[in-house]
Design an enzyme around this catalytic site. Sequence first.
Site, short mmCIF file in Angstrom:
data_model
loop_
_atom_site.label_atom_id
_atom_site.label_comp_id
_atom_site.label_asym_id
_atom_site.label_seq_id
_atom_site.Cartn_x
_atom_site.Cartn_y
_atom_site.Cartn_z
N CYS A 71 1.20 -1.65 -0.08
CA CYS A 71 0.34 0.18 -0.09
C CYS A 71 0.97 1.03 0.24
O CYS A 71 1.29 1.32 0.67
CB CYS A 71 -0.86 -0.02 1.09
SG CYS A 71 -1.76 1.72 2.00
N TYR A 109 -5.55 5.69 -9.11
CA TYR A 109 -6.88 4.92 -8.30
C TYR A 109 -7.96 5.87 -9.66
O TYR A 109 -8.99 5.03 -9.48
CB TYR A 109 -7.14 4.63 -7.14
CG TYR A 109 -5.70 3.99 -6.26
CD1 TYR A 109 -5.93 2.69 -5.75
CD2 TYR A 109 -4.84 4.56 -5.60
CE1 TYR A 109 -5.59 2.12 -5.73
CE2 TYR A 109 -3.94 4.23 -4.98
CZ TYR A 109 -4.01 2.87 -4.98
OH TYR A 109 -3.30 1.93 -4.01
#
Length: 333
Positions: free
Chosen positions: A63, A196
């Site tokens: 992440c 994203y």
Amino acid sequence: MGLLVDGQWQDQWYDTKKSGGKFERESARFRSWVTADGAVGPSGRGGFKAESGRYHLYVSMACPWAHRTLIFRALKGLEPHITVSVVHPDMVENGWEFRPDDKAHEDSINHARFLHEIYTKVAPDYTGRVTVPVLWDKKQGEIVSNESADIIRMLNSAFDGVANVNQELDFYPDDLQSEIDQVNQRVYDTVNNGVYKSGFATAQDVYEKAYQALFESLDWLDERLSDQRYLVGNRLTEADWRLFTTLVRFDAVYFSHFKCNRQRLADFRHLSGYLRDLYQVPGIADTVDIGQIKQHYYVSQRTINPTQIVPVGPALDFDVPHGREELSPDFRG
């Protein structure tokens, strides 16, 4: 991929129908601060004093948001003072998970099987996404924060009074804060979150808008770095590290998996050297695990990659000389 609804786990992908195909990131819910004396910070409540051994980070090596906190922990010399648990890179039907039989991916503090159990431990009726990083207070048994932007600022200065912490490094100096915030705002919206927005879009026009904004910002950053070594004040700041965690994943994941494929990061004249420059700062390479990064994205995001096949490439070498020393010989500024 999933979320908690009234404390109950549900395996549910992002609902982009409500937003016209747009990916909308949920705001962090836990926003208290660790401070030098335990006084209340910019948000939340007080009582979280900076102390050696008191705090624990739950992170993923995959992440980018959690990666920020590992970088600050390493650079500030906080590794002896703040412990860490790393979730397994596969985030599937139960979300982020631990592997009790695997030392590399176990929860040594709360002995949870899934990260959502940490959330419901302190908020039994929690509704929302379960994300990393999480800063845990071992003394009070509760979550201090799950907002990476806040956590890195805590790590930057709150622990400076603790023995052997690197007080000399300040990545958010008073005289540069306004400019850092301005750069962060654009980078977050169009780059950190922009990849994203491109990858999770479910409408063509939405994807193209995010794609365009992403590469406009990468072009802007490449030009900005043409005659200065770092983004702000020609010294390493928070702005550089917030950008770095996206750049280091770009060619391995975002270029192909998220369809951010106008060009590779390696094809940018200045950004490519800048990425290697940051990677080669002592302590940073140990925070980067390309294997876990690729494993997470290609296996976990089955809506995008239903076969779950992890690409073998690309070949990446972040240790190639970057040649940017002449722009600023001392990275501390």
